[in-house]
Design a protein around this motif. Sequence first.
Motif, PDB file in Angstrom:
ATOM      1  N   GLY A 102      -2.622   4.754  19.858  1.00  0.00           N
ATOM      2  CA  GLY A 102      -2.008   4.835  18.542  1.00  0.00           C
ATOM      3  C   GLY A 102      -1.718   3.456  17.974  1.00  0.00           C
ATOM      4  N   VAL A 103      -0.755   3.385  17.068  1.00  0.00           N
ATOM      5  CA  VAL A 103      -0.409   2.096  16.449  1.00  0.00           C
ATOM      6  C   VAL A 103       0.517   1.279  17.348  1.00  0.00           C
ATOM      7  CG1 VAL A 103      -0.688   2.959  14.102  1.00  0.00           C
ATOM      8  CG2 VAL A 103       1.561   3.110  15.207  1.00  0.00           C
ATOM      9  N   ALA A 166      -9.703  -0.960   9.012  1.00  0.00           N
ATOM     10  CA  ALA A 166      -8.873   0.080   9.626  1.00  0.00           C
ATOM     11  C   ALA A 166      -8.472   1.180   8.650  1.00  0.00           C
ATOM     12  CB  ALA A 166      -7.615  -0.547  10.227  1.00  0.00           C
ATOM     13  N   LEU A 167      -8.448   0.870   7.372  1.00  0.00           N
ATOM     14  CA  LEU A 167      -7.913   1.793   6.371  1.00  0.00           C
ATOM     15  C   LEU A 167      -8.875   2.961   6.114  1.00  0.00           C
ATOM     16  CD1 LEU A 167      -5.432   1.964   4.447  1.00  0.00           C
ATOM     17  CD2 LEU A 167      -6.845   0.796   2.734  1.00  0.00           C
ATOM     18  N   LEU A 168      -8.336   4.171   6.100  1.00  0.00           N
ATOM     19  CA  LEU A 168      -9.115   5.357   5.746  1.00  0.00           C
ATOM     20  C   LEU A 168      -8.974   5.645   4.255  1.00  0.00           C
ATOM     21  CD1 LEU A 168      -8.233   7.780   8.705  1.00  0.00           C
ATOM     22  CD2 LEU A 168     -10.443   6.692   8.285  1.00  0.00           C
ATOM     23  N   PRO A 171      -5.405   9.853   0.948  1.00  0.00           N
ATOM     24  CA  PRO A 171      -4.105   9.524   0.350  1.00  0.00           C
ATOM     25  C   PRO A 171      -3.259   8.620   1.245  1.00  0.00           C
ATOM     26  CG  PRO A 171      -4.627  11.801  -0.116  1.00  0.00           C
ATOM     27  CD  PRO A 171      -5.716  11.295   0.796  1.00  0.00           C
ATOM     28  N   ARG A 172      -2.650   7.621   0.646  1.00  0.00           N
ATOM     29  CA  ARG A 172      -1.964   6.555   1.377  1.00  0.00           C
ATOM     30  C   ARG A 172      -0.850   7.075   2.279  1.00  0.00           C
ATOM     31  NH1 ARG A 172      -1.383   1.002   1.168  1.00  0.00           N
ATOM     32  NH2 ARG A 172      -3.044   0.857  -0.376  1.00  0.00           N
ATOM     33  N   ARG A 173      -0.261   8.208   1.947  1.00  0.00           N
ATOM     34  CA  ARG A 173       0.845   8.702   2.770  1.00  0.00           C
ATOM     35  C   ARG A 173       0.409   8.951   4.214  1.00  0.00           C
ATOM     36  NH1 ARG A 173      -0.689  12.887  -0.563  1.00  0.00           N
ATOM     37  NH2 ARG A 173      -1.315  14.861   0.437  1.00  0.00           N
ATOM     38  N   TYR A 174      -0.880   9.236   4.430  1.00  0.00           N
ATOM     39  CA  TYR A 174      -1.343   9.490   5.791  1.00  0.00           C
ATOM     40  C   TYR A 174      -1.454   8.204   6.606  1.00  0.00           C
ATOM     41  CZ  TYR A 174      -2.307  14.180   4.153  1.00  0.00           C
ATOM     42  OH  TYR A 174      -2.177  15.441   3.636  1.00  0.00           O
ATOM     43  N   ASP A 175      -1.657   7.093   5.936  1.00  0.00           N
ATOM     44  CA  ASP A 175      -1.681   5.810   6.639  1.00  0.00           C
ATOM     45  C   ASP A 175      -0.334   5.561   7.307  1.00  0.00           C
ATOM     46  OD1 ASP A 175      -2.792   3.139   7.271  1.00  0.00           O
ATOM     47  OD2 ASP A 175      -1.284   2.437   5.841  1.00  0.00           O
ATOM     48  N   ALA A 176       0.750   5.911   6.629  1.00  0.00           N
ATOM     49  CA  ALA A 176       2.091   5.736   7.196  1.00  0.00           C
ATOM     50  C   ALA A 176       2.314   6.638   8.406  1.00  0.00           C
ATOM     51  CB  ALA A 176       3.148   6.009   6.131  1.00  0.00           C
ATOM     52  N   ARG A 181      -8.455   3.996  11.209  1.00  0.00           N
ATOM     53  CA  ARG A 181      -9.563   3.809  12.131  1.00  0.00           C
ATOM     54  C   ARG A 181      -9.056   2.972  13.307  1.00  0.00           C
ATOM     55  NH1 ARG A 181     -13.735   1.067  10.885  1.00  0.00           N
ATOM     56  NH2 ARG A 181     -15.208   2.366  12.042  1.00  0.00           N
ATOM     57  N   TYR A 182      -9.242   3.501  14.523  1.00  0.00           N
ATOM     58  CA  TYR A 182      -8.734   2.840  15.722  1.00  0.00           C
ATOM     59  C   TYR A 182      -9.840   2.156  16.534  1.00  0.00           C
ATOM     60  CZ  TYR A 182      -4.128   4.917  15.120  1.00  0.00           C
ATOM     61  OH  TYR A 182      -2.886   5.257  14.639  1.00  0.00           O
ATOM     62  N   GLY A 183     -10.972   2.839  16.728  1.00  0.00           N
ATOM     63  CA  GLY A 183     -12.010   2.299  17.597  1.00  0.00           C
ATOM     64  C   GLY A 183     -11.701   2.595  19.058  1.00  0.00           C
ATOM     65  N   PHE A 184     -12.754   2.723  19.855  1.00  0.00           N
ATOM     66  CA  PHE A 184     -12.601   3.085  21.267  1.00  0.00           C
ATOM     67  C   PHE A 184     -13.563   2.265  22.126  1.00  0.00           C
ATOM     68  CE2 PHE A 184     -11.182   6.469  18.563  1.00  0.00           C
ATOM     69  CZ  PHE A 184      -9.950   6.799  19.099  1.00  0.00           C
TER      70      PHE A 184
END
Length: 401
Positions: A102-103, A166-168, A171-176, A181-184
């Motif tokens: 996660g973050v 990283a940004l999807l 809607p911006r509220r989901y970024d919070a 995008r995380y990557g593996f």
Amino acid sequence: MAQTAFGPGPFILTVNGGSSSLKVALFRDENPPVSMVRCLFSRIGFPDSLMTVVSGTTKKPESRTLAVPDHAAGMDLLMHWLEQAVGLGNIRAVGHRVVHGGVTYSRPERVTPDMLAELRRISPYDPEHLPSEISLIEAVGRRCPGLFQAACFDTAFHHDLPRVAALLPIPRRYDAQGLRRYGFHGLSCAFLMRELTRVGKTGEADGRIILAHLGNGASMTAVRRGRSIETTMGFTPTSGLPMSRRSGDLDPGIIAYLARTEGMDVERFHRMVNAESGLLGVSELSPDMRDLLAQEARDPRAAEAVALFCYHARKAVGALAATLGGLDTLVFSGGIGEHAAPVRARICESMEFLGITIDPRRNQAGEPVLSRQDGQVTVRLIPTDEETEIARSVHELLGME
């Protein structure tokens, strides 16, 4: 430490749980750690689960069939075996591959109750992996209370992706809420960069690099000056390239279409794109690239699946090179990248405009350098080793305790 079947300890145990597999390795705790034995439980949850043990010295595999209903059961069997072989008191620490951090988690860390609570909270991010990985940590904790356990996160290598990468675009509220995008395959990337520093030309590891980890799960990562700046996987490991059973990127409109026309619900769609798609879905034959290469001359479905995989991989090389502003080194790794010479050749086909030219003889032989001597881009084959990367990380953490 007492003498054991694998010599004197102490040891570091590494645990790498997949959706239906469990890879475990025992390392002597030295700098760098020394591999002593590796064990693979495959087909977990099936009646014919397989345990394969490979000694670090003889490299000879020994296999037997047994019942392993889930990952925790596999861990219990393994801990019983280790008790007989080395004594659990000789194991200094256990390092776990945890797919999603996660973050919160940007580096390997000691497992704590707070960490486990956070991993449970973000389990919906990756229901294919996180619940079983948590169960493995808990199984070790039950058997060996107080034993040092560390989590090594597959997302950590990509934690500091540029904001625009990283940004999807939702809607911006989901970024919070942590949707980004995380990557593996970060443990593989970290190992490959260490190896490139060791075997590469002076300064090569600081150049413009694409790491192609091509296995059952497949992704590519653009690295500049040692940092991940773009990668093909995103919020989950299902995204990006087509893989053995995973679809890779799809038009999101397909979800609504199948819901309307077939009544497909979220769980059914999740199962389709994670277990029934990719090479298996297109070929209707096998998720294994070796099978498809063997059958492509006589079965057009196999040929089409191989062509699709190579096409998307070649497209990804071009896109990642654009983010890097050019390319200095391309590294092939993973089960397909390391062993499928025809796939490597097809991915590199018609890429002279980027400076990629591989030598057919070197490629067929699987030499460490695949590119022609006059090639502008150095194309390398570097076998990956996530277990060694985990053991190194745990050894470093122990030194900070």
